[in-house]
Design an enzyme around this catalytic site. Structure first.
Site, PDB file in Angstrom:
ATOM      1  CD  GLU A  10      -5.973   2.599  -6.326  1.00 12.52           C
ATOM      2  OE1 GLU A  10      -5.995   1.490  -6.476  1.00 12.52           O
ATOM      3  OE2 GLU A  10      -5.886   4.404  -5.946  1.00 12.52           O
ATOM      4  CB  CYS A  22      -0.824  -0.027   1.593  1.00 15.54           C
ATOM      5  SG  CYS A  22      -2.350   1.211   1.299  1.00 15.54           S
ATOM      6  NE  ARG A  62       2.957   0.450   3.456  1.00 14.38           N
ATOM      7  CZ  ARG A  62       3.966  -0.307   3.448  1.00 14.38           C
ATOM      8  NH1 ARG A  62       4.120  -1.097   4.776  1.00 14.38           N
ATOM      9  NH2 ARG A  62       4.827  -0.062   2.523  1.00 14.38           N
TER      10      ARG A  62
END
Length: 412
Positions: free
Chosen positions: A266, A89, A92
C-alpha cells in the site's frame, strides 16, 4: 452503479454510493429483524424470551419514531461483523479483535476531535498497532449527519504551484485547498499533516490541528542503499479510513473512522510509486543505475522490490506493525477456509484482494472468490464536500482559529 447480467463493474472504485436520504421505517424494520436474528444467534439465544422482548421493543421504537437505537453490545457485534463482511479487505482474519469506541453521545466537533485523537493514540500504541473503530451518532433525517471530511484520519497535504508542479501528495490537492479556504495556515511543505475537518449534527465544518506528538511517522530508509534516506521519504503508521458509512440493523452511521495496519505494498507500490501519487519510481530507479528507457529491462519491477524492502525494513526498525503481501495473502487464505467452514462462504472481491505486486506468486491470485454482499457492512458515501448544505457562506468560515487543546483520556 451495480453489476448487471451482461456487465461487471467490479473494477470500478466506487460501484455504489449511499445517498443522503434517510431510510423509510419499513426498510429499517426489515433490516432490524435480520440483524436481531444474527445477533441473538451469535449469543445462542435465538428465539429466546430475550430475543422476542428485544424485537418487540425495536418494533415499538420504529413505529413511534421511525427509528431505533442499538444497545452497546449490539453495536460492538455489528461493527465487528461489518469488518468480517468487508469483501475488499485482505486482513479480515483479525475481525473479532476490533476495538469499538461508542461515541454516539457526542454533540460537537470538539468532542468528535477529542474522540479521534483518543482513537489515534489507542491505535498507534507506540507502534504496536491496534485495530479500532470510533462510531459517532446515527443518521436521523439526513440533514444532521456527523461527518469526518478527511478520507483518512491522517493525510499529507498537496499544493499546486503556479507552474502546475505539485508539492506533497497529489491525491489530496483538492482537500488541501478546501482546508486553506476554511482558514488553515498551510506550511506548504512536502510532508505536512492535514488538519482534521469535522461537522457535527449537520452544522458547517470546523478544522482542528493535531497535537504535534500524536502522529507517528516512519522515515523510509533502505538496509543496503544508504543513499535511500536522502530522498527524505516517510509515511504515517496508522491507516484509518474515515469517509465510509456503517450500515447496521437498518441504522446508518455516517461518521465511523476505523483502522487496521498497513500492508507494505500500500505504501511501497501505491502511495510512493503510483504516477498520480508521490511518483518516486523513476528517481529511485535512476539512483539504482537501472535503464529506465527500456521497459524490457524490468526496471520498474526491480525498483518496486527495493522500495518495498525499504518500507518493510523501516517499519520493522522503528517497531511499527506492518505486514508484507505474501504473509497477508496466506492469512487471508486461512480466513477464507475458516469462513467456509463456519459460514459456508466468504464474500471477497478478487480485484481488491490480490496485491499489486508479485500477484501470481501469492495464493490469493489463484483462489476463486465469490463477491457478494452481507450486512452489517461498510459502504461508500459521497464526500461531504459534494453533499453538505452550508448554513453560512464559506467565506464566513475563514480565519476561525482551530480548537487545539484537549485532555486525552487514559486508554489501556
Amino acid at each position: 452503479m451495480q453489476c448487471k447480467p451482461d456487465c461487471c463493474y467490479g473494477s470500478v472504485m466506487f460501484p455504489a454510493v449511499v445517498g443522503t436520504e434517510p431510510r423509510k421505517p419499513e426498510v429499517i424494520l426489515e433490516h432490524a429483524k435480520d440483524f436481531m436474528e444474527q445477533y441473538f444467534t451469535s449469543i445462542r439465544r435465538y428465539k429466546s424470551p430475550a430475543h422476542e422482548a428485544r424485537w418487540q421493543q425495536v418494533q415499538k421504537e420504529i413505529e413511534t419514531s421511525g427509528k431505533y437505537h442499538l444497545t452497546e453490545t449490539e453495536l460492538i457485534f455489528g461493527a465487528k461483523l461489518a469488518w468480517r463482511n468487508a469483501n475488499r479487505c485482505i486482513g479480515r482474519i483479525q475481525w473479532s479483535k476490533l476495538q469499538v469506541f461508542d461515541c454516539r453521545y457526542v454533540t460537537t466537533t470538539s468532542q468528535m476531535f477529542e474522540a479521534i485523537c483518543n482513537h489515534i493514540k489507542y491505535a498507534t500504541n507506540k507502534g504496536n498497532i491496534r485495530s479500532a473503530i470510533t462510531i459517532f451518532p446515527q443518521r436521523t433525517d439526513g440533514k444532521h449527519d456527523y461527518r469526518v471530511w478527511n478520507s483518512q484520519l491522517i493525510l499529507y497535504a498537496g499544493y499546486r504551484e503556479p507552474d502546475g508542479r505539485i508539492i506533497g501528495d497529489p491525491a489530496n490537492v483538492e482537500f488541501t485547498e478546501f482546508c486553506i479556504k476554511l482558514g488553515w495556515k498551510a506550511p506548504r511543505g512536502e510532508w505536512d499533516i492535514l488538519p482534521m475537518v469535522l461537522s457535527a449534527n449537520g452544522h458547517d465544518p470546523e478544522y482542528f490541528e493535531y497535537p504535534p506528538d500524536l502522529i507517528l511517522e516512519v522515515p523510509i530508509t533502505h538496509p543496503t542503499y544508504k543513499w535511500f534516506a536522502d530522498f527524505g521519504l516517510r509515511w504515517y503508521a496508522v491507516p484509518a479510513v474515515s469517509g465510509m458509512l456503517f450500515d447496521c440493523g437498518g441504522i446508518q452511521f455516517t461518521g465511523v473512522p476505523f483502522n487496521g495496519w498497513y500492508m507494505s505494498t500500500e505504501i511501497g507500490c501505491r502511495n510512493l510509486c503510483d504516477t498520480n501519487r508521490r511518483n518516486m519510481l523513476e528517481p529511485i530507479a535512476t539512483k539504482l543505475g537501472l535503464n529506465t528507457r527500456n521497459p524490457a529491462s524490468l526496471w520498474k519491477d526491480k525498483t518496486l522490490v527495493e522500495v518495498n524492502i525499504a518500507v518493510l525494513h523501516s517499519f520493522h526498525t522503528h517497531g511499527v506493525t506492518i505486514v508484507d503481501h505474501h504473509t497477508a495473502s496466506d492469512s487471508f487464505i486461512k480466513h477464507l477456509e475458516n469462513e467456509s467452514r463456519l459460514r459456508n462462504g466468504c464474500p471477497a472481491d478478487w480485484v481488491w484482494i490480490v496485491p499489486p505486486m508479485a500477484s501470481s506468486t501469492t495464493q490469493v491470485f489463484h483462489q476463486e472468490m465469490a463477491n457478494y454482499y452481507l450486512k452489517p457492512s461498510f459502504e461508500y458515501q459521497d464526500s461531504p464536500m459534494k453533499t453538505h448544505v452550508w448554513k453560512k457562506g464559506r467565506e464566513q468560515s475563514k480565519n476561525k482559529k482551530p480548537k487545539r487543546k484537549f485532555h486525552f483520556k487514559q486508554i489501556a
